[in-house]
Design an enzyme around this catalytic site. Structure first.
Site, PDB file in Angstrom:
ATOM      1  N   THR A  13       0.836  -1.208   0.000  1.00 27.36           N
ATOM      2  CA  THR A  13       0.000   0.000   0.000  1.00 27.36           C
ATOM      3  C   THR A  13       0.871   1.259   0.000  1.00 27.36           C
ATOM      4  OG1 THR A  13      -1.711  -1.182   1.213  1.00 27.36           O
ATOM      5  CG2 THR A  13      -1.812   1.225   1.271  1.00 27.36           C
ATOM      6  N   GLU A 129       8.258  10.176  10.014  1.00 30.36           N
ATOM      7  CA  GLU A 129       7.012  10.960  10.089  1.00 30.36           C
ATOM      8  C   GLU A 129       5.779  10.096   9.815  1.00 30.36           C
ATOM      9  OE1 GLU A 129       6.452  14.575  10.790  1.00 30.36           O
ATOM     10  OE2 GLU A 129       4.680  13.351  11.112  1.00 30.36           O
ATOM     11  N   GLY A 134      -0.266   8.760   9.871  1.00 26.62           N
ATOM     12  CA  GLY A 134      -0.230   8.786   8.406  1.00 26.62           C
ATOM     13  C   GLY A 134       0.197  10.115   7.826  1.00 26.62           C
ATOM     14  N   LYS A 205       1.865   3.991  18.590  1.00 26.95           N
ATOM     15  CA  LYS A 205       2.005   5.385  18.124  1.00 26.95           C
ATOM     16  C   LYS A 205       2.045   6.340  19.317  1.00 26.95           C
ATOM     17  CE  LYS A 205      -0.348   4.320  13.793  1.00 26.95           C
ATOM     18  NZ  LYS A 205      -1.676   4.173  13.192  1.00 26.95           N
TER      19      LYS A 205
HETATM   20  P1  NAP Z   1       1.692  -3.987   2.811  1.00 25.82           P
HETATM   21  O1  NAP Z   1       0.695  -3.439   1.874  1.00 25.82           O
HETATM   22  O2  NAP Z   1       1.442  -5.306   3.458  1.00 25.82           O
HETATM   23  O3  NAP Z   1       3.097  -4.047   2.045  1.00 25.82           O
HETATM   24  C1  NAP Z   1       4.223  -4.580   2.629  1.00 25.82           C
HETATM   25  C2  NAP Z   1       5.305  -4.730   1.565  1.00 25.82           C
HETATM   26  O4  NAP Z   1       6.477  -5.241   2.204  1.00 25.82           O
HETATM   27  C3  NAP Z   1       4.942  -5.709   0.461  1.00 25.82           C
HETATM   28  O5  NAP Z   1       5.238  -5.137  -0.781  1.00 25.82           O
HETATM   29  C4  NAP Z   1       5.823  -6.910   0.716  1.00 25.82           C
HETATM   30  O6  NAP Z   1       6.271  -7.561  -0.448  1.00 25.82           O
HETATM   31  C5  NAP Z   1       7.021  -6.262   1.378  1.00 25.82           C
HETATM   32  N1  NAP Z   1       7.771  -7.216   2.166  1.00 25.82           N
HETATM   33  C6  NAP Z   1       7.336  -7.981   3.185  1.00 25.82           C
HETATM   34  N2  NAP Z   1       8.334  -8.750   3.650  1.00 25.82           N
HETATM   35  C7  NAP Z   1       9.402  -8.448   2.905  1.00 25.82           C
HETATM   36  C8  NAP Z   1      10.743  -8.908   2.893  1.00 25.82           C
HETATM   37  N3  NAP Z   1      11.162  -9.841   3.731  1.00 25.82           N
HETATM   38  N4  NAP Z   1      11.605  -8.370   1.995  1.00 25.82           N
HETATM   39  C9  NAP Z   1      11.177  -7.437   1.118  1.00 25.82           C
HETATM   40  N5  NAP Z   1       9.929  -6.956   1.083  1.00 25.82           N
HETATM   41  C10 NAP Z   1       9.057  -7.475   1.965  1.00 25.82           C
HETATM   42  O7  NAP Z   1       1.977  -2.971   4.003  1.00 25.82           O
HETATM   43  P2  NAP Z   1       1.681  -1.407   4.030  1.00 25.82           P
HETATM   44  O8  NAP Z   1       0.266  -1.191   4.395  1.00 25.82           O
HETATM   45  O9  NAP Z   1       2.245  -0.761   2.829  1.00 25.82           O
HETATM   46  O10 NAP Z   1       2.517  -0.981   5.334  1.00 25.82           O
HETATM   47  C11 NAP Z   1       3.924  -0.902   5.317  1.00 25.82           C
HETATM   48  C12 NAP Z   1       4.393  -0.275   6.638  1.00 25.82           C
HETATM   49  O11 NAP Z   1       3.830   1.032   6.727  1.00 25.82           O
HETATM   50  C13 NAP Z   1       3.896  -1.013   7.890  1.00 25.82           C
HETATM   51  O12 NAP Z   1       4.885  -0.939   8.864  1.00 25.82           O
HETATM   52  C14 NAP Z   1       2.662  -0.221   8.319  1.00 25.82           C
HETATM   53  O13 NAP Z   1       2.439  -0.300   9.701  1.00 25.82           O
HETATM   54  C15 NAP Z   1       3.089   1.173   7.932  1.00 25.82           C
HETATM   55  N6  NAP Z   1       1.982   2.088   7.671  1.00 25.82           N
HETATM   56  C16 NAP Z   1       0.966   1.709   6.852  1.00 25.82           C
HETATM   57  C17 NAP Z   1      -0.053   2.614   6.584  1.00 25.82           C
HETATM   58  C18 NAP Z   1      -1.197   2.251   5.704  1.00 25.82           C
HETATM   59  O14 NAP Z   1      -2.136   3.041   5.587  1.00 25.82           O
HETATM   60  N7  NAP Z   1      -1.189   1.096   5.057  1.00 25.82           N
HETATM   61  C19 NAP Z   1      -0.010   3.889   7.141  1.00 25.82           C
HETATM   62  C20 NAP Z   1       1.068   4.262   7.978  1.00 25.82           C
HETATM   63  C21 NAP Z   1       2.054   3.338   8.231  1.00 25.82           C
HETATM   64  P3  NAP Z   1       5.244  -8.331  -1.409  1.00 25.82           P
HETATM   65  O15 NAP Z   1       4.420  -7.241  -2.031  1.00 25.82           O
HETATM   66  O16 NAP Z   1       6.125  -8.994  -2.380  1.00 25.82           O
HETATM   67  O17 NAP Z   1       4.447  -9.234  -0.531  1.00 25.82           O
HETATM   68  N1  HSE Z   2      -3.156   0.349  10.321  1.00 27.00           N
HETATM   69  C1  HSE Z   2      -2.868   1.694  10.609  1.00 27.00           C
HETATM   70  C2  HSE Z   2      -4.152   2.458  10.897  1.00 27.00           C
HETATM   71  C3  HSE Z   2      -2.156   2.323   9.449  1.00 27.00           C
HETATM   72  O1  HSE Z   2      -5.226   1.949  10.585  1.00 27.00           O
HETATM   73  O2  HSE Z   2      -4.088   3.547  11.451  1.00 27.00           O
HETATM   74  C4  HSE Z   2      -1.605   3.674   9.774  1.00 27.00           C
HETATM   75  O3  HSE Z   2      -0.571   3.577  10.707  1.00 27.00           O
END
Ligand code: NAP
Ligand code: HSE
Length: 433
Positions: A13, A129, A134, A205
């Site tokens: 994402t 940040e 977010g 957080k």
């Molecule tokens: P996500 O959609 O599950 O994506 C995770 C990515 O990490 C995937 O592309 C995955 O690869 C890759 N990955 C996992 N294990 C790996 C490894 N061993 N080596 C290389 N790549 C690997 O997660 P996300 O929602 O983007 O979130 C990512 C981080 O941002 C998390 O820590 C989350 O807490 C944080 N975050 C997310 C949001 C949100 O709104 N989603 C907001 C703020 C913070 P594949 O695609 O090949 O599976």
């Molecule tokens: N899973 C988290 C949320 C993503 O819903 O707030 C942002 O850190």
């Protein structure tokens, strides 16, 4: 113009949003940095997975060495979740001489000290940040823009998934499960959504914010937390009748020099800005002694809002601003906590209590007797006629005046033992301040 090469680990994402900003808006990033910022490489786990951003094949791999062995890459955005292998990957990135940007709050809340110490030893920086709220620039605001203040209180809606679920239950009468499934589909939830709904993500957080705002060294697991996983739509409706909405609130505030800190669903008076925060939006109220009360509001989860924060960190790292801040703030060092925590059982607040009671004479008197013995004063009572009786029990809702957490907990425990009450009384805090 000189080139700066950056890389991403994780193209889910957030990673996809970051890649899109870097590729589609290179002009504005060049304007901000004064350099050509080139996305040199992206590492993922599963090369077979279809991607929502087009990259030349040689720029995508599943081998971290393509980043760590490339001396031309100077900054890496770590955008995978979880603790391992994220921790090992973060260390390998730092040890290969690159600065780190991450959105992974679980990683910082758990391994912040180790990672920040290692970065300091190596003369590298970590910017984060996107890890809290977010797209809202709350880390920069608290650590830099408000640095002239003694912060006295932070109250925030810090988990977008929980807020989205509550909003959907309230506004579209969706079930909890349906709303969670939609939050997952929209990319708001963590890979394991348990952390979102049981209050853990908000506690991680809040631990980060309390560290920056108060110098508090509190492991997130020590923060008393209750999630929305057992929230019943009945309570959303009663709250509404009483003039409140229910929100998952992370609160950290100084009270007589000690820190009160917890995460829990709270009744928030309708009309207060926090009560109006809907869908996946987050918000944080900050109180500082010089600035007064500030209110930050924005999307707390989702692809582009989070990418906005990550790319701002990349820009700040490339221009050298982030490394200066990183050195000056000395975060997650072995310094002592600047503040002690107060005893949670002594924390004062008003409570919403929903009992399931037998519709018999004297029941209200029995319950009021227990509350009275615990010195808990009643502010209002709702009991409707017995049309909503369930298995012979009817709901009885009591709003209390201020009482200590310990007294409210003990009183409810005692009331749950009464023959005329079905155990499992709902006890929610009412947001004060
Ligand atoms: P996500 O959609 O599950 O994506 C995770 C990515 O990490 C995937 O592309 C995955 O690869 C890759 N990955 C996992 N294990 C790996 C490894 N061993 N080596 C290389 N790549 C690997 O997660 P996300 O929602 O983007 O979130 C990512 C981080 O941002 C998390 O820590 C989350 O807490 C944080 N975050 C997310 C949001 C949100 O709104 N989603 C907001 C703020 C913070 P594949 O695609 O090949 O599976
Ligand atoms: N899973 C988290 C949320 C993503 O819903 O707030 C942002 O850190």
């Amino acid at each position: 113009m000189a080139d700066t090469k950056v890389a991403i680990v994780g193209l889910g994402t957030v990673g996809t949003g970051v890649a899109r900003l870097l590729l589609d808006h290179a002009d504005r990033i060049t304007r901000q940095t004064g350099r050509n910022v080139i996305l040199e490489h992206v590492v993922v786990r599963d090369l077979a997975r279809e991607r929502e951003v087009a990259l030349p094949p040689h720029k995508l791999s599943d081998d971290l060495a393509n980043i760590t062995n490339n001396p031309e890459i100077s900054v890496v955005a770590l955008l995978m979740g979880g603790l391992e292998p994220a921790r090992t990957v973060a260390l390998r990135i730092l040890e290969s001489g690159k600065d780190l940007v991450t959105a992974n709050k679980a990683l910082l809340a758990e391994h912040g000290t180790e990672l920040f110490d290692r970065a300091r030893e190596l003369g590298r920086s970590i910017a984060f940040e996107a890890a809290v709220a977010g797209g809202i620039p709350i880390i920069t605001n608290i650590s830099q823009c408000l640095s002239a203040n003694q912060i006295s209180a932070l109250r925030g809606i810090l988990n977008g998934t929980s807020n989205f679920i509550i909003s959907r239950m309230e506004e579209q009468a969706m079930s909890f499960a349906q709303a969670l499934a939609e939050a997952q589909r929209l990319g708001y939830a963590e890979a394991d959504p348990t952390m979102d709904i049981d209050g853990s993500d908000a506690a991680q957080k809040l631990a980060i914010l309390a560290h920056i705002a108060f110098g508090a060294r509190i492991h997130w697991t020590e923060i008393p937390r209750v999630g929305i996983d057992r929230l019943d739509s009945t309570d959303l409706q009663y709250a509404r009748q009483l003039g409140y909405r229910i929100k998952l609130i992370g609160l950290a505030q100084l009270s007589q020099g000690q820190l009160e800190i917890h995460v829990s669903p709270n009744l928030v008076k309708i009309g207060r800005p926090l009560s109006e925060v809907r869908q996946a939006y987050n918000a944080v109220t900050v109180e500082g002694d010089a600035v007064g009360r500030l209110f930050f509001h924005g999307l707390g989860a989702g692809r582009m809002p989070t990418a906005s924060a990550v790319v701002a960190d990349l820009i700040d790292t490339i221009t050298g601003r982030a490394p200066i801040t990183f050195r000056a703030l000395d975060l997650w060092s072995h310094r002592q906590s600047r503040v002690d925590r107060c005893d949670h059982s002594q924390v004062m607040g008003r409570f919403y209590l929903r009992f399931a009671v037998a519709d018999h004479p004297g029941v209200l008197a029995e319950i009021c007797g227990v509350l009275g013995r615990h010195r808990i004063s009643i502010a209002s009572v709702i009991q409707h006629e017995a049309t909503d009786a369930l298995d012979g029990y009817v709901p009885l809702v009591i709003m209390t005046h201020a009482a200590s957490e310990g007294a409210a907990e003990a009183a409810v425990r005692e009331i749950d033992q009464l023959k005329v009450v079905r155990a499992g009384t709902v006890r929610l805090r009412v947001l004060g301040g």
